[in-house]
Design an enzyme around this catalytic site. Structure first.
Site, PDB file in Angstrom:
ATOM      1  N   ARG A   1      40.368  54.778  76.439  1.00  0.00           N
ATOM      2  CA  ARG A   1      39.838  54.771  75.079  1.00  0.00           C
ATOM      3  C   ARG A   1      39.147  56.099  74.797  1.00  0.00           C
ATOM      4  O   ARG A   1      39.266  56.658  73.702  1.00  0.00           O
ATOM      5  CB  ARG A   1      38.846  53.605  74.904  1.00  0.00           C
ATOM      6  CG  ARG A   1      39.485  52.224  74.863  1.00  0.00           C
ATOM      7  CD  ARG A   1      40.222  51.991  73.552  1.00  0.00           C
ATOM      8  NE  ARG A   1      39.349  52.107  72.406  1.00  0.00           N
ATOM      9  CZ  ARG A   1      38.550  51.136  71.965  1.00  0.00           C
ATOM     10  NH1 ARG A   1      38.533  49.956  72.567  1.00  0.00           N
ATOM     11  NH2 ARG A   1      37.799  51.321  70.896  1.00  0.00           N
TER      12      ARG A   1
ATOM     13  N   ASP B   1      45.000  39.068  75.681  1.00  0.00           N
ATOM     14  CA  ASP B   1      43.734  39.343  75.008  1.00  0.00           C
ATOM     15  C   ASP B   1      42.938  38.049  74.979  1.00  0.00           C
ATOM     16  O   ASP B   1      43.477  36.962  75.229  1.00  0.00           O
ATOM     17  CB  ASP B   1      43.978  39.884  73.597  1.00  0.00           C
ATOM     18  CG  ASP B   1      42.732  40.544  72.992  1.00  0.00           C
ATOM     19  OD1 ASP B   1      41.718  40.660  73.697  1.00  0.00           O
ATOM     20  OD2 ASP B   1      42.790  40.937  71.819  1.00  0.00           O
TER      21      ASP B   1
ATOM     22  N   GLN C   1      42.794  51.218  70.234  1.00  0.00           N
ATOM     23  CA  GLN C   1      43.057  50.544  71.494  1.00  0.00           C
ATOM     24  C   GLN C   1      44.494  50.762  71.939  1.00  0.00           C
ATOM     25  O   GLN C   1      44.777  51.013  73.119  1.00  0.00           O
ATOM     26  CB  GLN C   1      42.792  49.036  71.360  1.00  0.00           C
ATOM     27  CG  GLN C   1      43.089  48.251  72.626  1.00  0.00           C
ATOM     28  CD  GLN C   1      42.221  48.672  73.786  1.00  0.00           C
ATOM     29  OE1 GLN C   1      40.999  48.622  73.691  1.00  0.00           O
ATOM     30  NE2 GLN C   1      42.828  49.093  74.886  1.00  0.00           N
TER      31      GLN C   1
ATOM     32  N   HIS D   1      43.844  47.206  65.342  1.00  0.00           N
ATOM     33  CA  HIS D   1      42.990  47.926  66.290  1.00  0.00           C
ATOM     34  C   HIS D   1      43.773  49.114  66.864  1.00  0.00           C
ATOM     35  O   HIS D   1      44.139  49.137  68.040  1.00  0.00           O
ATOM     36  CB  HIS D   1      42.565  46.975  67.409  1.00  0.00           C
ATOM     37  CG  HIS D   1      41.415  47.463  68.226  1.00  0.00           C
ATOM     38  ND1 HIS D   1      40.771  48.656  67.997  1.00  0.00           N
ATOM     39  CD2 HIS D   1      40.795  46.904  69.311  1.00  0.00           C
ATOM     40  CE1 HIS D   1      39.800  48.817  68.885  1.00  0.00           C
ATOM     41  NE2 HIS D   1      39.803  47.775  69.700  1.00  0.00           N
TER      42      HIS D   1
ATOM     43  N   ARG E   1      33.882  50.348  62.482  1.00  0.00           N
ATOM     44  CA  ARG E   1      34.346  49.118  63.134  1.00  0.00           C
ATOM     45  C   ARG E   1      33.818  47.974  62.274  1.00  0.00           C
ATOM     46  O   ARG E   1      32.609  47.726  62.229  1.00  0.00           O
ATOM     47  CB  ARG E   1      33.807  49.045  64.563  1.00  0.00           C
ATOM     48  CG  ARG E   1      34.232  47.798  65.358  1.00  0.00           C
ATOM     49  CD  ARG E   1      33.614  47.866  66.740  1.00  0.00           C
ATOM     50  NE  ARG E   1      33.827  46.661  67.511  1.00  0.00           N
ATOM     51  CZ  ARG E   1      34.807  46.470  68.378  1.00  0.00           C
ATOM     52  NH1 ARG E   1      35.705  47.426  68.572  1.00  0.00           N
ATOM     53  NH2 ARG E   1      34.911  45.338  69.061  1.00  0.00           N
TER      54      ARG E   1
ATOM     55  N   CYS F   1      42.624  44.429  76.873  1.00  0.00           N
ATOM     56  CA  CYS F   1      41.739  45.434  76.280  1.00  0.00           C
ATOM     57  C   CYS F   1      40.263  45.193  76.578  1.00  0.00           C
ATOM     58  O   CYS F   1      39.437  46.070  76.335  1.00  0.00           O
ATOM     59  CB  CYS F   1      41.977  45.518  74.774  1.00  0.00           C
ATOM     60  SG  CYS F   1      41.514  44.050  73.837  1.00  0.00           S
TER      61      CYS F   1
END
Length: 308
Positions: free
Chosen positions: A294, A225, A137, A134, A107, A266
């Site tokens: 996830r 988001d 996700q 991402h 990450r 998310c």
């Protein structure tokens, strides 16, 4: 070698297989204690390095738990521990780690760190997030939509706010899973043309609509988001709030979508900013199923990477 770097770089049939396997593994765990290992232990005797240059809650916990449930072990490393690219090169770091571990999840900030890690690694590398995309996700999001509403193919997804890294991976998924996506947000924050083009080339309808109320008409899924990054200055945060306030997902906006339209975010969320608590805690919200998924989606990704 199966790296999982981005959704559009992974075969559509493989993606479908991961979603189906994730759902099956989730069902197999129903009624079991959360910490209990899976009956199937495909990662037994495997060591997975989890590298975090960016702070994380969901990514760190879900990957760590997922590896352990499947019988493997994790080594969690921070960017501070590794000083990626500041002393030893990314290429040399990848070569060294490959001698110790069976898989790497990273990450990070710059996408080139991810791609260079994959180029020089002798073990699979997974994109846990970059500033540009991402994918893990969105695998969870597709799984979540389908467990509530059935196949996502042919559905209308509306992204509200900032055309950021999560939005980019949603565009990749539109092309690979066959759904349409409408972006509604200020022109300064439009998604990258490249990503919209990739989805259109696959036959998905990709639309930009500045009026959020028009954008959500006929929507099967509305997604928001966070408006600000943890690294933004206070003045930058204020500018972004002023730009994005018209795109808040509230009950009025959701009333213009289909009655059964789902809402996703998310997380982490700034309640009453990009979305209201009324929506986030409402009957059409699946944000906590999304967070749980996830775990299941990433377990399937890891199994695909290792071929187990």
């Amino acid at each position: 070698m199966n790296h999982f770097l981005d959704i559009h770089k992974t075969d559509a049939a493989a993606l479908r297989g991961m979603i189906d396997q994730a759902g099956a593994m989730k069902q197999a765990r129903l009624g079991r204690p959360k910490a209990a290992p899976d009956d199937d232990q495909p990662l037994k005797d495997h060591m997975v390095a989890l590298i975090f240059e960016k702070p994380s809650t969901r990514t760190r916990v879900s990957f760590d738990v997922g590896v352990r449930q499947m019988g493997g072990q994790t080594m969690v490393l921070s960017g501070k521990d590794m000083q990626l690219g500041h002393g030893e090169t990314i290429a040399d770091t990848a070569r060294v780690l490959s001698r110790y571990v069976d898989m790497i999840m990273i990450r990070t900030f710059d996408e080139t760190i991810l791609t260079e890690m994959a180029e020089y690694s002798d073990v699979p590398v997974i994109n846990g997030l970059t500033d540009r995309t991402h994918p893990c996700q969105i695998m969870a999001d597709v799984l979540t939509y389908e467990e509530h509403r059935g196949p996502i193919k042919g559905k209308k997804v509306v992204w509200t706010g900032d055309g950021n890294n999560v939005c980019a991976s949603f565009l990749h998924a539109a092309g690979q899973f066959g759904f349409d996506l409408t972006f509604t947000g200020p022109a300064q924050l439009d998604p990258e043309e490249e990503f919209m083009g990739l989805a259109r080339q696959k036959g998905s309808k990709i639309t930009i609509e500045r009026d959020p109320f028009k954008a959500v008409e006929g929507a099967d899924l509305v997604v928001a988001d966070t408006w600000v990054s943890m690294h933004d200055s206070q003045s930058a945060k204020e500018r972004r709030h002023n730009m994005l306030r018209p795109y808040q997902v509230n009950a009025d906006l959701m009333s213009h979508a289909k009655p059964d339209a789902l809402f996703m975010h998310c997380l982490p969320a700034h309640r009453e900013e990009e979305a209201t608590s009324e929506v986030m805690d409402g009957p059409n919200s699946v944000i906590f199923d999304e967070a749980e998924n996830r775990l299941h989606a990433q377990k399937a990704v890891m199994r695909w990477c290792l071929g187990v």
